[in-house]
Motif scaffolding. Sequence first.
Motif, mmCIF file in Angstrom:
data_model
loop_
_atom_site.group_PDB
_atom_site.id
_atom_site.type_symbol
_atom_site.label_atom_id
_atom_site.label_comp_id
_atom_site.label_asym_id
_atom_site.label_seq_id
_atom_site.Cartn_x
_atom_site.Cartn_y
_atom_site.Cartn_z
ATOM 1 N N MET A 1 22.165 65.935 57.798
ATOM 2 C CA MET A 1 20.995 65.701 58.654
ATOM 3 C C MET A 1 21.311 66.136 60.078
ATOM 4 O O MET A 1 22.406 65.926 60.565
ATOM 5 C CB MET A 1 20.616 64.226 58.628
ATOM 6 N N GLN A 2 20.328 66.721 60.763
ATOM 7 C CA GLN A 2 20.531 67.192 62.141
ATOM 8 C C GLN A 2 20.643 66.002 63.075
ATOM 9 O O GLN A 2 19.774 65.147 63.135
ATOM 10 C CB GLN A 2 19.343 68.075 62.551
ATOM 11 N N TRP A 165 12.439 73.468 64.876
ATOM 12 C CA TRP A 165 11.646 72.717 63.894
ATOM 13 C C TRP A 165 12.024 73.138 62.471
ATOM 14 O O TRP A 165 12.264 72.290 61.602
ATOM 15 C CB TRP A 165 10.146 72.945 64.147
ATOM 16 N N CYS A 168 15.505 71.898 61.615
ATOM 17 C CA CYS A 168 15.526 70.503 61.170
ATOM 18 C C CYS A 168 15.003 70.379 59.739
ATOM 19 O O CYS A 168 15.512 69.562 58.960
ATOM 20 C CB CYS A 168 14.693 69.641 62.110
ATOM 21 N N ASP A 173 15.092 67.192 57.128
ATOM 22 C CA ASP A 173 13.991 66.406 57.689
ATOM 23 C C ASP A 173 12.675 66.798 57.024
ATOM 24 O O ASP A 173 12.499 67.922 56.550
ATOM 25 C CB ASP A 173 13.881 66.637 59.199
ATOM 26 N N ASP A 174 11.731 65.855 57.023
ATOM 27 C CA ASP A 174 10.385 66.166 56.567
ATOM 28 C C ASP A 174 9.592 66.818 57.694
ATOM 29 O O ASP A 174 10.055 66.890 58.833
ATOM 30 C CB ASP A 174 9.688 64.894 56.077
ATOM 31 N N THR A 177 8.609 64.531 60.718
ATOM 32 C CA THR A 177 9.825 63.993 61.321
ATOM 33 C C THR A 177 10.501 65.055 62.180
ATOM 34 O O THR A 177 10.920 64.792 63.306
ATOM 35 C CB THR A 177 10.785 63.517 60.222
ATOM 36 N N ALA A 178 10.584 66.269 61.635
ATOM 37 C CA ALA A 178 11.160 67.374 62.404
ATOM 38 C C ALA A 178 10.282 67.725 63.599
ATOM 39 O O ALA A 178 10.789 68.034 64.681
ATOM 40 C CB ALA A 178 11.334 68.591 61.495
ATOM 41 N N LYS A 181 10.752 65.255 66.357
ATOM 42 C CA LYS A 181 12.084 65.391 66.941
ATOM 43 C C LYS A 181 12.140 66.551 67.933
ATOM 44 O O LYS A 181 12.784 66.466 68.975
ATOM 45 C CB LYS A 181 13.107 65.606 65.828
ATOM 46 N N ARG A 264 16.131 66.913 48.435
ATOM 47 C CA ARG A 264 14.849 66.706 49.113
ATOM 48 C C ARG A 264 13.689 67.185 48.246
ATOM 49 O O ARG A 264 12.637 66.545 48.187
ATOM 50 C CB ARG A 264 14.847 67.452 50.449
#
Length: 592
Positions: A1-2, A165, A168, A173-174, A177-178, A181, A264
């Motif tokens: 995960m980032q 983006w 991520c 990430d979804d 969520t990305a 962030k 994922r």
Amino acid sequence: MQMSTYLPPSATQWEEVLTFRDLPILSETRDSLRLALRDPQVSFETLVPIAERDPALCWHLLQSAITQNPGCQEQLSGAYSCLSLLGMQELVRLVKSLPTIDKDSTRQSEQLYRQALYTAHMAGCLAAQWASVKGASTKMAHWSSMLAHSVLWPWLLVDEASANWLHCLSEGDDIMTAARKVFGNSPKNWQRLVRRHNLPDAVTRLFREDALPDFSEWKQLRRHDPRDMDNGRRLIHQSQTPSMLALAAAGTAWHLHINPEGKRSKRWLELSSHALGRQLPSVLKDCRAIQLQEANLRKSAQVSGMGLLASPQIEHMHYPAWSPQASPVDLDIDQTEVPVANEAASKQPQTTPTSLKTRHQGASLEIEAPVSAIATSSIVDTATQPKDKVPTATTNSAYLKKLMQQLDSEPASFGDWHYLMQGALKGISNGINIQHACIVLPDKQRQSLRAVYSENPEGIDAMIKMRIVLDSAPLFRQLMKKTAALHVTPANREQYFKGLPLALREALPQEMVIMSIAAGGSPIGIVIATASSTQGASSAPIQEAQYKAFKQLCNVTSRGLSSLRKMRQAQPQQQPQQQPQQQPQQRAARSG
């Protein structure tokens, strides 16, 4: 995960994305439509399948349909319904005027934007397939899922740091969520962007937390079919909403592209299976068929993830992180689930296009776009200039031309008067390069003026806070009677300011341009722009070309305000026409 954090975009960048309307379409879409339109007997049935292959063109059809037919949003469920309202000529105009992106483009932003369109189309196809099994409307499911995250497309073209983006996403990430962030977690900004895009109701609900399951419900949906749970009634209803279908299709499509056999992708397949009430093998079969269909359509196995499935090893599409020092163009495919730690740093730096804004990686910060914007890097900072040098001013003709075209031909795209006036001030600052600007409006009695909208108010605080009483300010009183413009310089300042109170004279800068704006009648306000501050900071004199551009922008702003006023006046007239027809029926019902 980032794990690294990113500096969210500034308020100025949010405003630029809010006003961005030039989403390019795919070059192959234009070629296919031109070929089909050569047939004199061409019909919508032939053109709609071609248009629906390009989510960007569908987005433009939606915006045009709502702009030309206010209040029709609930009737639009696909490209066919939009074309039925617009007609063939509007489609021809869009095909001719919209910018395109070539398939072999070497610009990173255009590559990422093209991939976003591919994945959006695949999500629409997935949702349509799942809706057909449930017996729901396939057209609306395809339409909503395809446009579900169209609010993110402008970022890929406006801000090159938005490549983070996709980075991520490739890190697990979804989608949202990305997005939060990288672009910030301000609900106010996201709601403004969704409203500006005129998206379907199923899409707008995706940005409302109360319309989606909470964390515990997501956890239950991942593990169990809510139909097998004793307390799963609420989760069943949520799973059957169009918003959940669009969200599941979009999330599944992106992770199938990144790693079709990763954890994922498996998570989203299980979520979709439980939400739809179908067996996982059946859902997986649909996904593989859609992936193959997308690969054949785009003539690339990489865009849908089919190329990764054909590899003898488990592969993972890795989008490198963007940094100001290195901006890689090529995409990397990792042989493992975990990305290489220094992948982005090992890339050679590329020359980035100057039209893209940049943001540096740093501490996480939540920023909301205020009414008064923050100065951008394109504006000369007069406070930091050496005193023996005066900065020169030039106009950004490309930015100004695009803004005035939008003000003149698409004023409804701004939403209301407030955003339109803020956009005009942006044009003065970013397009004409006159640093400070404000719009003063009268009170209800039209006896005084005060600044309501401002751009870069730092340095002109005294003018912004000043209340201008029209009885004691003959210059402003005349400007509120008839539309006029003037250029105040140190040479003619005393002539124009004759009769003004001393406090007002001291608050106004040494040089400025002024023009009144109207909305179809008498002036409703005055635009004031200046390159100097009331503190006497050194600045470049306003050139004649800038003054002419300022007057032209104010005239176009007045036409845009007038158009919005006519649209607002025309809307209520449709309701009273139906009342006389209903009254006889009501009287008959009462007499009966």
